[in-house]
Design an enzyme around this catalytic site. Structure first.
Site, mmCIF file in Angstrom:
data_model
loop_
_atom_site.group_PDB
_atom_site.id
_atom_site.type_symbol
_atom_site.label_atom_id
_atom_site.label_comp_id
_atom_site.label_asym_id
_atom_site.label_seq_id
_atom_site.Cartn_x
_atom_site.Cartn_y
_atom_site.Cartn_z
ATOM 1 N N LEU A 129 0.868 -1.182 0.000
ATOM 2 C CA LEU A 129 0.000 0.000 0.000
ATOM 3 C C LEU A 129 0.906 1.234 0.000
ATOM 4 C CD1 LEU A 129 -2.628 -1.167 2.642
ATOM 5 C CD2 LEU A 129 -2.955 -0.988 0.166
ATOM 6 N N SER A 130 0.337 2.406 -0.291
ATOM 7 C CA SER A 130 1.191 3.588 -0.331
ATOM 8 C C SER A 130 1.879 3.804 1.014
ATOM 9 C CB SER A 130 0.387 4.831 -0.737
ATOM 10 O OG SER A 130 -0.655 5.068 0.175
ATOM 11 N N GLU A 131 1.241 3.356 2.105
ATOM 12 C CA GLU A 131 1.850 3.526 3.426
ATOM 13 C C GLU A 131 1.481 2.373 4.361
ATOM 14 O OE1 GLU A 131 4.449 6.147 3.523
ATOM 15 O OE2 GLU A 131 2.710 6.961 2.496
ATOM 16 N N THR A 132 2.465 1.917 5.118
ATOM 17 C CA THR A 132 2.231 1.013 6.245
ATOM 18 C C THR A 132 2.740 1.720 7.497
ATOM 19 O OG1 THR A 132 2.395 -0.995 4.906
ATOM 20 C CG2 THR A 132 2.751 -1.230 7.271
#
Length: 286
Positions: free
Chosen positions: A44-47
């Site tokens: 995902l774009s961010e974790t």
């Protein structure tokens, strides 16, 4: 090892819209290389990784936690939507009893509080300064072709380039724009841009949105980010100055889309509020 993990759609109240972030709750310290491996796995774009700061801390009762954010490619200094997602996990899943949560991050202390059905983030506000067009002309052409550009600004704190398209363009023009963000990597010759914001003025008469945006960060392995809190820490400063407003409503018009309520504070920071939808609960096992 088992680590509780959640997927939260941020800046939306509907599942499968807004910006998804993975959130991990760390009971114990994690080997440094595992943060990146997990973020790459989640893709995902961010974790986000929430960690306890002291041995006796508790996800339900404590009010202060460490927080880090990783893209599939590397760690980043600030991520708004994954902070919103992290606060949602603590408030809504862990039933944290505090009215305000504090996150210790690479961008200093960030606070999150619940206000009715929104979570409000207290974020830094970043100024974007006039940018010499010639330096970034190739990058802008790769992004918008021959469209009319009204203003170009650069935020040195965040390494984001803000490109404002002409006020003659409607929201639909920005939404329909076909962008090949992979081309930005070769088109960006200065070495100082790590994120590109495209923005247009909204129809702020009545209850419309004050401005619209899209955000691209292929330098961090994110071709287009659906809804970006950190970009709005730059956009808020710019559009407040342009519109003469402290309270604004913004919409990031990616394919998934998301809405942000913005309020510039007297202490030089910005409150950005959004809703969330928790769509997955599980455990990482390794």
């Amino acid at each position: 090892m088992q680590i509780p993990i959640f997927t939260v759609d941020a800046f939306t109240n509907r599942p499968f819209s807004g910006n998804p972030a993975a959130v991990c709750l760390l009971e114990n310290d994690l080997d440094e290389d595992l943060h990146q491996k997990i973020a790459t796995e989640m893709n995902l774009s961010e974790t986000a990784f929430i960690r306890k700061l002291k041995p006796g801390d508790d996800f339900t009762k404590s009010s202060c936690f460490g927080l880090r954010w990783f893209t599939p490619a590397n760690e980043v200094p600030l991520c708004g939507h994954a902070t919103l997602a992290s606060a949602a996990v603590l408030f809504h899943v862990q039933k944290n009893t505090n009215s305000v949560l504090t996150f210790v991050t690479l961008s200093g202390e960030l606070k999150a509080r619940q206000v009715k059905d929104h979570i409000v983030l207290d974020l830094p506000l970043y100024t974007a300064y006039p940018q010499e067009l010639k330096e970034v002309e190739e990058l802008i052409k790769a992004a918008v072709g021959d469209m009319i550009v009204q203003d170009v600004r650069y935020s040195p704190d965040t390494k984001k380039l803000l490109v404002r398209l002409s006020d003659t363009y409607e929201r639909s023009v920005l939404e329909d724009l076909k962008v090949s963000a992979q081309r930005f990597l070769s088109a960006e010759k200065t070495g100082k841009v790590k994120g590109l914001i495209l923005t247009v003025k909204g129809n702020s008469s009545g209850k419309g949105h004050d401005f619209y945006s899209r955000y691209f960060a292929p330098w961090y392995g994110v071709l287009e980010d659906p809804v970006t809190g950190s970009a709005h820490a730059v956009l808020s400063s710019y559009w407040s100055e342009q519109l003469g407003k402290k309270e604004m409503l913004a919409f990031q018009c990616s394919r998934r889309g998301g809405e942000l309520k913005i309020s510039l504070r007297s202490d030089g920071r910005v409150d950005i509020a959004g809703q969330t939808a928790i769509v997955l609960k599980g455990n990482l096992i390794f």
